[in-house]
Design an enzyme around this catalytic site. Structure first.
Site, PDB file in Angstrom:
ATOM      1  CB  VAL B 167      31.582 -32.057  -1.289  1.00 41.60           C
ATOM      2  CG1 VAL B 167      32.047 -32.817  -2.510  1.00 41.60           C
ATOM      3  CG2 VAL B 167      32.623 -32.125  -0.178  1.00 41.60           C
ATOM      4  CG  HIS B 168      25.432 -30.867  -3.772  1.00 42.61           C
ATOM      5  ND1 HIS B 168      25.191 -31.733  -4.810  1.00 42.61           N
ATOM      6  CD2 HIS B 168      24.356 -30.039  -3.734  1.00 42.61           C
ATOM      7  CE1 HIS B 168      24.032 -31.434  -5.373  1.00 42.61           C
ATOM      8  NE2 HIS B 168      23.502 -30.403  -4.741  1.00 42.61           N
ATOM      9  CB  VAL B 169      27.714 -25.822  -2.931  1.00 43.65           C
ATOM     10  CG1 VAL B 169      27.887 -24.411  -3.463  1.00 43.65           C
ATOM     11  CG2 VAL B 169      26.328 -25.996  -2.310  1.00 43.65           C
TER      12      VAL B 169
END
Ligand code: HEM
Ligand code: SF4
Lengths: 304, 206
Positions: B167-169
């Site tokens: 999700v972060h990437v």
């Protein structure tokens, strides 16, 4: 040591079935604790046949030597002095791998083919595939496998799979001078054990019995115990061993499900991008900043 | 060449290097750890020089990542303390995901989602490090019952962390103009004004 591949029932970290067409009989080693004299001939035979020599230790005040299983001592005699019915009893147990029908070591092992279960019931470590993670130690309910300090690989009793494959009995069985260790088909061993149990009962050990714990599906090393109601007396033999629920949780359905969930997150992200489009800086905000810059420049010109 | 000298500096070189060390070691840890997670991933061991090397290397990379993360954590935790605005933002996060970010509350250097991720990863890193050390057979002798808890914690937390990092990437790819903050440290003023207006005003005095 590999038997024929047709005799493999299960291998570690393998999700498809191993060979199922051939169904040989199950074997078992029966250790009659009541006729064992603690001479350690079996320990020596194991060491000789497998050509492994644990260092000669020191006397620690009891007969145990080596004091524990190791990569070079796949079986050790454990001597327990206990008081039962007001009598001192010297309970001697030959410790080693139990060759579980439901082996926790194999369940835990992450390396394909490092642990093999043969159809005859023998659970064998194939060290060439062993990666040294120690997961088998975590999985085993009997605290049997040991990691070698020399090569980082796991070792334990092989039930002399190499000898059994060519129709011989394990080295410890062959050498036992009192016949306390017997080897044959599991059925025959159970029958023989029944006669031993009967004899012991007649002699006043009313709780005598066979140790073939069903929590691990039964074992291919069984004990005749005079106190089958209290296996712990025999240097901590577990009374109701089974694969720890934590190990089952760790190796269960949660992992494939988690893998699917991760794939879902990755695909979800991709489709989010495709369907909602990127989150770009709006033209409006960009224009605002540009206008500000223009105004600033104009102000500077004017004050010049 | 710097295209626009008025771009805003978001991260200095040492912060970026720190983040890359954490990021690269995380990827190496995820790939090598997954190899032991399930047989389907075992072939990943070939990326690390075979299964035995994978087993040897994974915990050492873990130590590296734990140290690098600790430094990043100390550097950034103050900026990630939650405020009431962040809670408001999180309540409206669904609109944001729908691609509709007009009436999101004004955000400082980090939004509520980033802060929530920061703290979850912090807890995750702690769990991964402690459980990882407990399972490190070639290094430590730990009671088997404790190791059994540790392996469950390690595997479960790893799955959650890998998901969070996806999700972060993705968030960085989705929000255009973000990745450059990790390459060379700057963002455009327009980017800041749109996504982190509080921080934009603080940086520009506007
Ligand atoms: C922070 C320090 C870490 C340490 C000390 C550590 C240590 C370990 C150890 C000792 C193992 C057993 C295999 C081996 O001996 O190599 C392992 C397995 C594993 N590690 Fe780590 N690790 C760490 C961080 C991570 C991170 C950040 C991830 C995920 C991205 C991760 C994912 C995994 C996975 C998935 C497994 C397999 C677990 C299983 O068998 O179910 N580890 N780790
Ligand atoms: S006693 Fe331990 S090492 Fe032996 S088969 Fe059972 S689980 Fe495996």
């Amino acid at each position: 040591m590999a038997l024929q591949s047709l005799d493999i029932l299960r291998r570690s970290a393998t999700t498809t079935p191993s060979t199922q067409v051939r169904a040989p009989i199950e074997v078992a080693k029966l250790i009659d604790v009541s006729t064992c004299i603690g001479c350690k001939a079996c320990q020596v035979a194991c060491s000789e046949w497998n050509d492994i020599r644990e260092e000669v230790g020191e006397c620690v005040g009891v007969y145990d030597n080596p004091t524990d299983l190791s990569a070079k001592a796949w079986t050790v005699m454990r001597f327990a002095e206990v008081e039962e019915h007001g009598r001192l009893e010297w309970l001697i147990r030959k410790d080693g791998c139990m060759h579980c029908a439901d082996p926790g070591c194999l369940k835990a092992c992450p390396s394909p083919g490092a642990i093999i279960q043969y159809k005859n019931g023998i659970v064998d470590f194939h060290e060439e595939n062993c990666i040294g993670c120690g997961y088998c130690v975590t999985g085993c309910p009997f605290n049997v496998p040991r990691i070698s300090k020399d090569d980082g690989k796991a070792y334990k009793c092989s039930l002399c799979s190499d000898r059994v494959a060519v129709g011989q009995e394990p080295a410890c069985v062959k050498t036992c001078p009192t016949g306390a260790i017997q080897f044959g088909s599991k059925e025959d061993m159970k029958d023989y054990a029944a006669t031993r149990v009967e004899d012991l009962k007649r002699r006043g050990f009313e709780n005598a019995g066979l140790y073939d714990p069903q929590g691990v599906g039964g074992t291919h090393v069984m004990y005749v115990l005079h106190h089958a109601d209290k296996p712990e007396l025999y240097s901590g033999l577990p009374s109701n061993p089974s694969i720890s629920p934590l190990v089952s949780l760790w190796k269960g359905m949660a992992k494939p499900l988690a893998t699917l969930a991760l794939a879902g997150v990755a695909l979800g992200s991709l489709f989010h991008y495709v369907m909602k489009g990127p989150n770009e800086v709006s033209k409006e905000v960009e224009d605002e900043i540009e206008d500000e810059d223009k105004r600033e420049r104009a102000d500077k010109e004017a004050t010049k | 060449m710097i295209r626009d000298p008025k771009d805003l500096k978001r991260y200095n070189a040492s912060e970026r290097a720190n983040h890359w060390v954490v990021g690269m070691s995380f990827i190496l840890l995820a790939l090598s750890g997954l190899a032991f997670f399930h047989p389907a991933f075992f072939p990943l061991t070939q990326l690390f020089g075979g299964p035995v090397w994978t087993r040897i290397l994974h915990p050492w990379v873990g130590v590296l990542m734990a140290l690098a993360f600790l430094i990043i954590f100390v550097r950034f935790f103050r900026l990630n303390l939650m405020t009431r605005m962040d809670v408001e933002w999180l309540k409206k996060a669904k609109n944001m995901v729908d691609g509709n970010d007009h009436d999101m509350p004004e955000q400082g250097k980090y939004n509520g989602g980033q802060k929530a991720l920061f703290w979850t990863l912090g807890v995750g890193m702690l769990l991964m490090t402690v459980s990882g050390l407990l399972m490190w057979r070639s290094m430590f002798h730990v009671d088997t019952q404790i190791v059994r808890v540790a392996v469950v914690v390690h595997a479960a937390t790893a799955a959650v962390m890998i998901g969070l990092i996806f999700v972060h990437v993705y968030a960085a790819i989705w929000v255009k103009g973000t990745i450059r903050a990790m390459w060379y440290g700057t963002v455009t003023r327009a980017w800041a004004k749109q996504h982190h207006r509080g921080w934009y005003r603080q940086m520009t005095g506007k």
